[in-house]
Motif scaffolding. Structure first.
Motif, PDB file in Angstrom:
ATOM      1  N   VAL A   1       0.828  -1.074   0.057  1.00 23.23           N
ATOM      2  CA  VAL A   1      -0.014   0.054   0.009  1.00 23.23           C
ATOM      3  C   VAL A   1       0.859   1.225   0.070  1.00 23.23           C
ATOM      4  O   VAL A   1       0.762   2.192  -0.699  1.00 23.23           O
ATOM      5  CB  VAL A   1      -0.938  -0.065   1.302  1.00 23.23           C
ATOM      6  N   SER A   2       1.839   1.294   0.838  1.00 21.46           N
ATOM      7  CA  SER A   2       2.827   2.767   0.968  1.00 21.46           C
ATOM      8  C   SER A   2       3.368   2.488  -0.627  1.00 21.46           C
ATOM      9  O   SER A   2       3.503   3.759  -0.937  1.00 21.46           O
ATOM     10  CB  SER A   2       3.854   2.011   1.938  1.00 21.46           C
ATOM     11  N   THR A   3       3.889   1.585  -1.342  1.00 18.01           N
ATOM     12  CA  THR A   3       4.376   1.642  -2.486  1.00 18.01           C
ATOM     13  C   THR A   3       3.335   2.394  -3.399  1.00 18.01           C
ATOM     14  O   THR A   3       3.777   3.009  -4.360  1.00 18.01           O
ATOM     15  CB  THR A   3       4.900   0.112  -3.221  1.00 18.01           C
ATOM     16  N   LEU A   4       2.145   1.722  -3.491  1.00 15.34           N
ATOM     17  CA  LEU A   4       1.158   2.299  -4.385  1.00 15.34           C
ATOM     18  C   LEU A   4       0.883   3.797  -4.104  1.00 15.34           C
ATOM     19  O   LEU A   4       0.634   4.324  -5.120  1.00 15.34           O
ATOM     20  CB  LEU A   4      -0.200   1.414  -4.353  1.00 15.34           C
ATOM     21  N   LEU A   5       0.648   4.097  -2.895  1.00 12.87           N
ATOM     22  CA  LEU A   5       0.481   5.512  -2.674  1.00 12.87           C
ATOM     23  C   LEU A   5       1.540   6.409  -3.053  1.00 12.87           C
ATOM     24  O   LEU A   5       1.351   7.458  -3.679  1.00 12.87           O
ATOM     25  CB  LEU A   5       0.087   5.786  -1.076  1.00 12.87           C
ATOM     26  N   ASN A   6       2.948   6.175  -2.739  1.00 11.56           N
ATOM     27  CA  ASN A   6       4.084   6.808  -3.265  1.00 11.56           C
ATOM     28  C   ASN A   6       3.973   6.879  -4.855  1.00 11.56           C
ATOM     29  O   ASN A   6       4.401   8.070  -5.073  1.00 11.56           O
ATOM     30  CB  ASN A   6       5.132   6.274  -2.604  1.00 11.56           C
ATOM     31  N   ALA A   7       3.699   5.804  -5.340  1.00 15.42           N
ATOM     32  CA  ALA A   7       3.592   5.815  -6.797  1.00 15.42           C
ATOM     33  C   ALA A   7       2.711   6.983  -7.204  1.00 15.42           C
ATOM     34  O   ALA A   7       2.882   7.679  -8.098  1.00 15.42           O
ATOM     35  CB  ALA A   7       3.632   4.400  -7.461  1.00 15.42           C
ATOM     36  N   ALA A   8       1.544   6.772  -6.743  1.00 18.71           N
ATOM     37  CA  ALA A   8       0.458   7.632  -7.005  1.00 18.71           C
ATOM     38  C   ALA A   8       0.834   9.204  -6.763  1.00 18.71           C
ATOM     39  O   ALA A   8       0.395  10.132  -7.622  1.00 18.71           O
ATOM     40  CB  ALA A   8      -0.823   7.269  -6.056  1.00 18.71           C
ATOM     41  N   TYR A   9       1.529   9.471  -5.920  1.00 18.22           N
ATOM     42  CA  TYR A   9       1.767  10.804  -5.476  1.00 18.22           C
ATOM     43  C   TYR A   9       2.969  11.491  -6.246  1.00 18.22           C
ATOM     44  O   TYR A   9       3.066  12.619  -6.749  1.00 18.22           O
ATOM     45  CB  TYR A   9       2.367  11.089  -4.012  1.00 18.22           C
ATOM     46  N   PHE A  10       4.107  10.421  -6.567  1.00 20.70           N
ATOM     47  CA  PHE A  10       5.191  11.274  -7.045  1.00 20.70           C
ATOM     48  C   PHE A  10       5.486  10.642  -8.667  1.00 20.70           C
ATOM     49  O   PHE A  10       6.100  11.787  -9.180  1.00 20.70           O
ATOM     50  CB  PHE A  10       6.624  10.374  -6.314  1.00 20.70           C
ATOM     51  N   LEU A  11       4.900   9.855  -9.053  1.00 19.20           N
ATOM     52  CA  LEU A  11       4.893   9.495 -10.419  1.00 19.20           C
ATOM     53  C   LEU A  11       4.322  10.458 -11.403  1.00 19.20           C
ATOM     54  O   LEU A  11       5.086  10.921 -12.543  1.00 19.20           O
ATOM     55  CB  LEU A  11       4.365   8.276 -10.995  1.00 19.20           C
TER      56      LEU A  11
END
Length: 126
Positions: A48-58
Motif C-alpha cells: 500500500v505504501s508503494t502504491l500511494l508513493n507511486a500515485a503521489y510522485f510519478l
C-alpha cells in the motif's frame, strides 16, 4: 532545473521502492524481517505504501521529464530564469541522490555498513 529534478526523481523512486535505490533495499529487508517474525500483514502495508508513493510522485516525474512545456508562455521582456537554483541548494540534493543510489547499488558489498549489520545480526550479536 535538470539536476534538481534528477535528484527529486531518485528520491521519488526511492520512496516508491524501485531498485537500485536504497528505498528498495529498505522495503526488501522490512518484508523479509516481517515474514521471519511471522507478521505477513506487514507486506500488505509495504505494498500500500508503494502504491500511494507511486500515485503521489510519478505524475510529477512524468510531467517534468516527458511533457512538453505549456505553449504560449512568454517571458514578455522579463529576464529568463536561471537553469538551476543556487549551488548551496543543488549540491546537497545531488549528494543525497548519489548516496541513495550508492547505498542501493552496494548494499550487498562486503564493505557496506548494511552488510556488516546483517552479518552481526546473523551471528547473534545484535
Amino acid at each position: 532545473m535538470p539536476l534538481t529534478m534528477a535528484a527529486f526523481t531518485v528520491g521519488a523512486l526511492g520512496m516508491i521502492g524501485v531498485p537500485p535505490v536504497a528505498g528498495f533495499v529498505t522495503k526488501y529487508y522490512l518484508g523479509v524481517g516481517a515474514l521471519s517474525a511471522g507478521q505477513p500483514w506487514v507486506i500488505g502495508v509495504l505494498v500500500v505504501s508503494t502504491l500511494l508513493n507511486a500515485a503521489y510522485f510519478l505524475p510529477i516525474v512524468v510531467a517534468a521529464w516527458w511533457r512538453a512545456p505549456e505553449a504560449g508562455v512568454a517571458w514578455a521582456g522579463r529576464p529568463r530564469p536561471r537553469r538551476e537554483g543556487s549551488w548551496l541548494l543543488v549540491v546537497p540534493l545531488v549528494v543525497s541522490a548519489v548516496a541513495s543510489l550508492a547505498a542501493g547499488l552496494f548494499a550487498g558489498a562486503w564493505w557496506s555498513p548494511l552488510a556488516l549489520a546483517v552479518e552481526i545480526a546473523e551471528r547473534g550479536g545484535g
